[in-house]
Design a protein around this motif. Structure first.
Motif, short mmCIF file in Angstrom:
data_model
loop_
_atom_site.label_atom_id
_atom_site.label_comp_id
_atom_site.label_asym_id
_atom_site.label_seq_id
_atom_site.Cartn_x
_atom_site.Cartn_y
_atom_site.Cartn_z
N LEU A 74 0.70 -1.17 0.06
CA LEU A 74 0.07 -0.04 -0.08
C LEU A 74 0.88 1.29 0.13
O LEU A 74 0.34 2.40 0.18
CB LEU A 74 -0.91 0.03 1.22
CG LEU A 74 -1.85 -1.32 1.58
CD1 LEU A 74 -2.86 -0.84 2.68
CD2 LEU A 74 -2.53 -1.60 0.32
N GLN A 75 2.29 1.19 -0.30
CA GLN A 75 3.05 2.35 0.13
C GLN A 75 4.02 2.55 -1.22
O GLN A 75 3.98 1.78 -2.05
CB GLN A 75 3.99 2.07 1.21
CG GLN A 75 4.87 0.84 1.33
CD GLN A 75 6.00 1.19 0.53
OE1 GLN A 75 6.58 2.05 0.54
NE2 GLN A 75 6.40 -0.10 -0.27
N GLN A 79 -0.41 5.21 12.15
CA GLN A 79 -1.79 5.55 12.45
C GLN A 79 -2.35 4.20 13.17
O GLN A 79 -3.27 4.25 14.15
CB GLN A 79 -2.45 5.76 11.28
CG GLN A 79 -4.05 6.01 11.15
CD GLN A 79 -4.60 5.99 9.71
OE1 GLN A 79 -4.28 5.52 8.77
NE2 GLN A 79 -5.50 7.01 9.49
N ARG A 138 0.98 5.12 7.74
CA ARG A 138 0.00 4.20 8.01
C ARG A 138 0.23 3.30 9.28
O ARG A 138 -0.73 2.95 10.01
CB ARG A 138 -0.26 3.42 7.05
CG ARG A 138 -1.47 2.66 6.64
CD ARG A 138 -2.75 3.24 6.24
NE ARG A 138 -2.50 4.15 5.37
CZ ARG A 138 -2.92 3.34 3.98
NH1 ARG A 138 -3.30 2.18 3.92
NH2 ARG A 138 -2.67 4.18 2.95
#
Lengths: 168, 286
Positions: free
Chosen positions: A8-9, A49, A46
């Motif tokens: 996702l990065q 978080q 992320r």
């Protein structure tokens, strides 16, 4: 089924096939090939978080594990009754965090990711490191896994000894 | 995530092409225009003849449209109605609002040395890497995901300022051609919709995904259906990862995908404004 890998990065240039192969090797060593596993690669923002939400720690870290089975005895494989339960859970890899550590310590990124993933899988299998005893037990398990990995691949990986990832 | 189409506080609203409904003048098949039933069946309804009569006294006219007679100086041969005037005025406001929220008059640049060519709504990015030619083609038409109303939590309502931005996420085709090769390796890629959703860290799809892979004759613009096409739905995951690594090595990675979305969004917005301007010109006068 097998390993669901997601990236996702965009900070770290990951080699997905290499990561998957290393994770498969770890699964083979642990005898958990029949279980599904999720490996999700995320950046510092992320992982911080997620760390903040689930562990109330507003910091990036190297790995966060979300076990499917929450009360496993360390090292005891689950005996699921249904195919839906052939799942160990998800590991979020803080790849940016790991990359920064590798830069500081001149380590190979994918080697470090393998070590961190082994640590994360141990957590999915019930290992903890909140007490001295638990830490020793987990360290022994990680050492075994990585020594087998090194034997199979010719690499020289060492367990996470200095840091306790999920205490960040 | 499926985003609202409301662009700004100024409410420059338009319909997604996926849900487009054409609002036109009432068609002749509209029930209200059919011949009325005889008076016997509907004793309280006036006949149309009565309503359209030219006899003295005020009679409301049913079907008059207030057509502005074309002025002598116009001579455009087109119809000008009050509706057209209102439409033109509305478009003026819309165009002003859209230009206000336009991020930049120029298109964002892609990193990695990609050259951009435009052919109407179709964009082509190309670069060369050690003798290999890589092109990425996409069309901004139908590139905005359909708008579904997000459920409003009880007692809460998003203020207008927090309406999410419209993002264009076009399907794109990557073509890799090696020197002196008769075939190109072609990847049909897309942005999985659930990846675009906003949430509390719930997204777990890759930023972009490969849907199909095929060898296609080099230079052909049409997808040849007789060439074997690998569908990734039921593909071995290790093979899929190798394909993704292959693309990443050629510059088609998550960074590229993010930048492509930004570029596509900017192009789409530009084209939308241009369309509104053309529409305004068409409605006002040919």
């Amino acid at each position: 089924m097998g390993v669901i890998l997601r990236n996702l990065q965009k900070v770290v240039p990951l080699r997905r096939a290499r990561l998957r192969k290393d994770v498969d090797t770890l699964r083979h060593i642990l005898g958990i090939q029949k279980f599904d596993l999720g490996v999700i690669c995320v950046d510092n923002q992320r992982i911080q978080q997620i760390n903040s939400i689930y562990r109330k720690k507003n910091l990036p870290t190297d790995v966060l594990s979300f076990p499917f089975y929450e009360d496993l005895r360390p090292g005891k494989l689950p005996c699921p009754l249904h195919r839906d339960e052939l799942n160990l859970g998800d590991i979020f890899l803080g790849v940016e965090f790991v990359m920064n550590q590798c830069r500081e310590e001149s380590l190979d990124l994918h080697g470090a990711l393998t070590v961190v993933t082994a640590h994360g899988i141990c957590h999915l299998l019930g290992y903890r490191h909140e007490t001295e005893e638990e830490w020793t037990e987990m360290l022994q398990r990680e050492s075994y896994i990585l020594s087998e990995y090194n034997r199979l691949t010719g690499r020289h990986l060492e367990p996470l000894m200095k840091r306790c990832s999920q205490d960040r | 995530m499926l985003k609202s189409v409301v662009r700004s506080v100024g409410a420059a609203v338009r319909l997604s092409s996926a849900t487009t409904s054409t609002a036109r003048a009432l068609p002749l098949s509209c029930p209200t225009l059919r011949s009325p039933s005889p008076a016997i069946a509907r004793p309280f309804t006036r006949s149309l003849w009565m309503l359209n009569s030219n006899s003295s006294g005020y009679r409301p006219k049913l079907f008059s449209s207030k057509v502005l007679s074309p002025s002598v100086s116009c001579r455009c041969g087109g119809l000008h109605t009050e509706g057209d005037k209102a439409f033109g005025d509305f478009l003026s406001d819309e165009i002003k609002e859209e230009k206000k929220i336009q991020k930049s008059k120029t298109l964002p640049k892609m990193s990695g040395g990609w050259e951009l060519e435009m052919n109407g709504t179709e964009a082509k990015l190309s670069r060369s890497v050690s003798g290999e030619k890589i092109t990425v083609t996409f069309n901004i038409n139908n590139s905005i995901p359909p708008n579904f109303e997000e459920e409003v939590e009880q007692g809460q309502q998003k203020p207008a300022e927090e309406e999410p931005e419209i993002v264009s996420t076009p399907n794109f085709v990557v073509e890799v051609t090696k020197q002196a090769a008769k075939h190109s390796l072609v990847f049909d890629c897309h942005f999985p919709e659930d990846e675009m959703s906003h949430g509390e860290g719930e997204e777990e799809s890759d930023i972009f995904a490969i849907r199909e892979v095929s060898f296609q004759p080099e230079g052909d613009t049409e997808w040849k259906e007789t060439c074997y096409t690998l569908n990734t739905d039921s593909l071995d995951w290790a093979l899929y990862d190798h394909l993704m690594d292959f693309l990443a090595d050629r510059g088609v990675d998550n960074t590229f995908a993010d930048e492509l979305m930004e570029l596509s969004t900017a192009i789409e917005h530009q084209e939308y404004i241009k369309f509104l301007e053309d529409l305004q010109g068409f409605v006002k006068c040919n």
